[in-house]
Design a protein around this motif. Sequence first.
Motif, PDB file in Angstrom:
ATOM      1  N   UNK A 116       0.796  -1.226   0.000  1.00  0.00           N
ATOM      2  CA  UNK A 116       0.000   0.000   0.000  1.00  0.00           C
ATOM      3  C   UNK A 116       0.830   1.278   0.000  1.00  0.00           C
ATOM      4  N   UNK A 117       1.862   1.339   0.821  1.00  0.00           N
ATOM      5  CA  UNK A 117       2.631   2.585   0.944  1.00  0.00           C
ATOM      6  C   UNK A 117       3.313   2.970  -0.363  1.00  0.00           C
ATOM      7  N   UNK A 118       4.020   2.065  -1.054  1.00  0.00           N
ATOM      8  CA  UNK A 118       4.631   2.451  -2.333  1.00  0.00           C
ATOM      9  C   UNK A 118       3.592   2.857  -3.376  1.00  0.00           C
ATOM     10  N   UNK A 119       2.461   2.171  -3.395  1.00  0.00           N
ATOM     11  CA  UNK A 119       1.395   2.514  -4.328  1.00  0.00           C
ATOM     12  C   UNK A 119       0.901   3.931  -4.071  1.00  0.00           C
ATOM     13  N   UNK A 120       0.707   4.263  -2.829  1.00  0.00           N
ATOM     14  CA  UNK A 120       0.277   5.618  -2.442  1.00  0.00           C
ATOM     15  C   UNK A 120       1.321   6.662  -2.853  1.00  0.00           C
ATOM     16  N   UNK A 121       2.577   6.350  -2.579  1.00  0.00           N
ATOM     17  CA  UNK A 121       3.666   7.275  -2.919  1.00  0.00           C
ATOM     18  C   UNK A 121       3.758   7.495  -4.432  1.00  0.00           C
ATOM     19  N   UNK A 122       3.612   6.421  -5.203  1.00  0.00           N
ATOM     20  CA  UNK A 122       3.659   6.539  -6.659  1.00  0.00           C
ATOM     21  C   UNK A 122       2.510   7.403  -7.172  1.00  0.00           C
ATOM     22  N   UNK A 123       1.312   7.200  -6.627  1.00  0.00           N
ATOM     23  CA  UNK A 123       0.152   8.003  -7.035  1.00  0.00           C
ATOM     24  C   UNK A 123       0.373   9.476  -6.725  1.00  0.00           C
ATOM     25  N   UNK A 124       1.018   9.772  -5.602  1.00  0.00           N
ATOM     26  CA  UNK A 124       1.307  11.165  -5.249  1.00  0.00           C
ATOM     27  C   UNK A 124       2.225  11.823  -6.275  1.00  0.00           C
ATOM     28  N   UNK A 125       3.020  11.016  -6.955  1.00  0.00           N
ATOM     29  CA  UNK A 125       3.950  11.537  -7.963  1.00  0.00           C
ATOM     30  C   UNK A 125       3.418  11.353  -9.380  1.00  0.00           C
ATOM     31  N   UNK A 126       2.126  11.084  -9.499  1.00  0.00           N
ATOM     32  CA  UNK A 126       1.495  11.023 -10.801  1.00  0.00           C
ATOM     33  C   UNK A 126       1.609   9.694 -11.532  1.00  0.00           C
TER      34      UNK A 126
END
Length: 77
Positions: free
Chosen positions: A41-51
């Motif tokens: 979940x955390x990497x997925x969230x971080x990637x979404x924050x960066x588009x």
Amino acid sequence: GTKEDELPAKLSHVIATKAYKNAEFLDSSLARHVRIMCELQEPSHRLKQHGVENHFLVVGSHLTMLPEERDVQIAEL
């Protein structure tokens, strides 16, 4: 009194800690699935924050054994 009456007195010294704030529990084998979920979940969230909208997930395990090791283990059963 009844057992229900005695329970609060027996637990009055027990400190309630949220499980997600309990490092000892989070580091235990009981919480392995929670740690795995966080690693998804955390990497997925971080990637979404960066588009980043799409990504590939490569899953591996340090628990995988070589075929030769597996053969030996099976032979010993």
